[in-house]
Write a protein that holds these residues in place. Structure first.
Motif, PDB file in Angstrom:
ATOM      1  N   ALA A 175       0.857  -1.200   0.000  1.00  0.00           N
ATOM      2  CA  ALA A 175       0.000   0.000   0.000  1.00  0.00           C
ATOM      3  C   ALA A 175       0.885   1.239   0.000  1.00  0.00           C
ATOM      4  CB  ALA A 175      -0.884   0.008   1.251  1.00  0.00           C
ATOM      5  N   MET A 176       0.519   2.223  -0.828  1.00  0.00           N
ATOM      6  CA  MET A 176       1.269   3.485  -0.831  1.00  0.00           C
ATOM      7  C   MET A 176       0.426   4.556  -0.144  1.00  0.00           C
ATOM      8  SD  MET A 176       2.996   5.608  -3.958  1.00  0.00           S
ATOM      9  CE  MET A 176       3.794   4.155  -4.601  1.00  0.00           C
ATOM     10  N   VAL A 177       1.031   5.206   0.844  1.00  0.00           N
ATOM     11  CA  VAL A 177       0.265   6.075   1.745  1.00  0.00           C
ATOM     12  C   VAL A 177       0.946   7.426   1.923  1.00  0.00           C
ATOM     13  CG1 VAL A 177       1.379   4.839   3.697  1.00  0.00           C
ATOM     14  CG2 VAL A 177      -0.658   6.188   4.121  1.00  0.00           C
ATOM     15  N   GLY A 178       0.148   8.466   2.048  1.00  0.00           N
ATOM     16  CA  GLY A 178       0.672   9.806   2.302  1.00  0.00           C
ATOM     17  C   GLY A 178       0.829  10.049   3.802  1.00  0.00           C
ATOM     18  N   PHE A 179       1.998  10.558   4.194  1.00  0.00           N
ATOM     19  CA  PHE A 179       2.269  10.824   5.616  1.00  0.00           C
ATOM     20  C   PHE A 179       3.376  11.865   5.670  1.00  0.00           C
ATOM     21  CE2 PHE A 179       4.679   9.666   9.562  1.00  0.00           C
ATOM     22  CZ  PHE A 179       3.662   9.883  10.487  1.00  0.00           C
TER      23      PHE A 179
END
Ligand SMILES: NC(=O)c1ccc[n+]([C@@H]2O[C@H](COP(=O)([O-])OP(=O)(O)OC[C@H]3O[C@@H](n4cnc5c(N)ncnc54)[C@H](OP(=O)(O)O)[C@@H]3O)[C@@H](O)[C@H]2O)c1
Length: 324
Positions: A175-179
Motif C-alpha cells: 500500500a502506498m500512503v501519504g504521511f
C-alpha cells in the motif's frame, strides 16, 4: 543503505526508495534530460537503493527500464502503476491487461515486482477489489508481476478510506500512503492495519512542495493561522521550523521531514523524488540518520498533529486544501 522486509512480500528492500514521479520525475519534470534521469537512477543504485517506483502516467517507465539495464534484474525491485482511468472505474477490467502489458514493454522487462492500482478513490474501491483485482491476479499467476499493490489518492482521500479498507482485504500486498509532518493521521488510520495484516508500505508526500519551495511553508502557515488552525505567532516567523535545526537535531527542514517519516512504526520504504544528484545524496543520508530528538518529535505533534491534508499538492492541483 539499510534494508527492511516489505511486509508479506518478503522482499528485502532499501528503506530509501526512489520515486520517479511527483514534480521532479527524475528531473524530466523540471527540464532535465533523459541522460540526467538515467544518471539519477544509477546514482541511487550505487548508493544502495534497490526499490524504484514509477507509473504509466509519469512517463518515466522507459527511462527507468533503460537505467536498470546496468544491473541484473533481480537486484532491483520495480514498482509501477496502471493508468488512472482504471483506478477511477472508467474502463473495462479486461483493458487493464493491455495497460499491464504496455508497462512491461515500456520498462523492457519480463516481470514487474509490484503492480499497483494508481490513486484509487474511496468511491471506486469496490470496483477495484471486485472487478480489477481478480483480473490482475490471473495475470500475476502467469508471471507478469509478483505482487499486487494499491495507492491512495492522498489529496482526495484525507481520511485514508481506501487504504483503511484495502489493508484488511487480503488482495493487496503493498500500500502506498501519504504521511508527513503536517498530515499525520495515517498513524491511526493506516499503520495499525497494515502492520496487523503485514501489508508492505511505501510512503509518499514526505516533502513535496510545501517543505522544499521557498516561501510555501510560510504562506501555508499564514492561511492556517487565519483559519485558527495554528498559532498566529508561528505564522509570523521567517523560519517557523527553525526549532528543528540545531547541533543534535536536523541539518535542514528537508532533513527533518525525511527523518520524521522514516522512523514512524509501520513505515517500510520512504519514497523520495528528485532530479538533483546533490539531493539524491543528502536525502539518502537523511534517511539513514537516527530519529529526530524526542523533544523535537513531540513538538511537531503538538504544533501540527491535528492538521489533516496540509501540503498534499499534486501536479494537476493548484493548491492543497488544509483541513483539521
Ligand atoms: N498516488 C500516488 O500513487 C503517488 C502520489 C504522489 C507521489 N507518489 C510517489 O511518491 C514519490 C515521492 O513523491 P515526491 O516525488 O513528491 O517526493 P518528495 O520527496 O515528497 O518531494 C520531492 C520534491 O522535493 C524536492 N526535493 C527533494 N529533495 C530535496 C532536498 N534535499 N532539498 C530541496 N528540495 C528537495 C524535489 O525537487 P528536486 O528535483 O529539486 O530535488 C521535489 O520537487 C513519487 O515520485 C511517486 O513515485 C505516488
Amino acid at each position: 543503505m539499510h534494508y527492511t522486509t516489505l511486509g508479506r512480500t518478503g522482499m528485502r528492500v532499501s528503506v530509501a526508495g526512489l520515486g520517479c514521479g511527483g514534480f521532479s520525475r527524475l528531473g524530466l519534470g523540471t527540464g532535465g534530460s533523459e541522460e540526467g534521469a538515467i544518471g539519477i537512477v544509477r546514482g541511487a543504485i550505487e548508493l544502495g537503493v534497490n526499490l524504484f517506483d514509477t507509473a504509466a502516467s509519469y512517463g518515466t517507465e522507459s527511462v527507468l527500464g533503460k537505467a536498470i539495464k546496468s544491473v541484473s534484474r533481480d537486484r532491483v525491485v520495480v514498482c509501477t502503476k496502471a493508468p488512472f482511468r482504471w483506478s477511477t472505474g472508467r474502463a473495462t477490467p479486461e483493458g487493464i491487461v493491455g495497460a499491464l502489458d504496455n508497462s512491461l514493454r515500456q520498462l523492457d522487462t519480463d516481470y514487474i515486482d509490484v503492480y499497483q492500482l494508481h490513486g484509487v478513490p474511496p468511491a471506486n474501491y469496490r470496483h477495484a477489489l471486485d472487478e480489477l483485482a481478480p483480473v490482475l491476479l490471473r495475470e500475476r499467476d502467469k508471471g507478469k508481476f509478483r505482487f499486487l499493490g494499491i495507492t491512495e489518492t492522498a489529496p482526495h482521500d484525507l481520511q485514508h478510506e481506501t487504504l483503511h479498507q484495502a489493508a484488511r482485504d487480503g488482495a493487496w500486498d503493498v500500500a502506498m500512503v501519504g504521511f508527513s509532518m503536517m498530515h499525520q493521521n495515517a498513524r491511526e488510520r493506516v499503520f495499525p492495519l497494515t502492520r496487523e495484516h503485514r501489508v508492505g508500505t511505501l510512503l509518499m508526500f514526505a516533502v513535496r512542495n510545501i517543505f522544499s519551495q521557498p516561501g510555501r511553508l510560510q504562506a501555508e502557515l499564514r492561511q492556517l493561522a487565519d483559519g485558527g488552525q495554528v498559532a498566529a505567532a508561528l505564522a509570523e516567523l521567517d523560519d517557523p521550523l527553525g526549532f528543528l535545526i540545531h547541533e543534535d537535531g536536523a541539518s535542514s527542514v528537508v532533513d527533518a521531514c525525511y527523518r520524521y517519516v522514516r522512523h514512524e512504526p509501520g513505515v517500510d520504504v520512504v519514497l523520495f523524488g528528485t532530479g538533483s544528484p546533490a539531493h539524491l545524496k543528502t536525502n539518502i543520508d537523511s534517511l539513514l540518520k537516527p530519529p529526530l530528538p524526542a523533544a523535537d518529535h513531540a513538538k511537531i505533534g503538538e504544533l501540527f498533529g491535528h492538521l489533516i491534508g496540509v501540503g498534499l499538492d499534486a501536479p494537476h492541483l493548484s493548491n492543497s486544501r488544509p483541513r483539521t
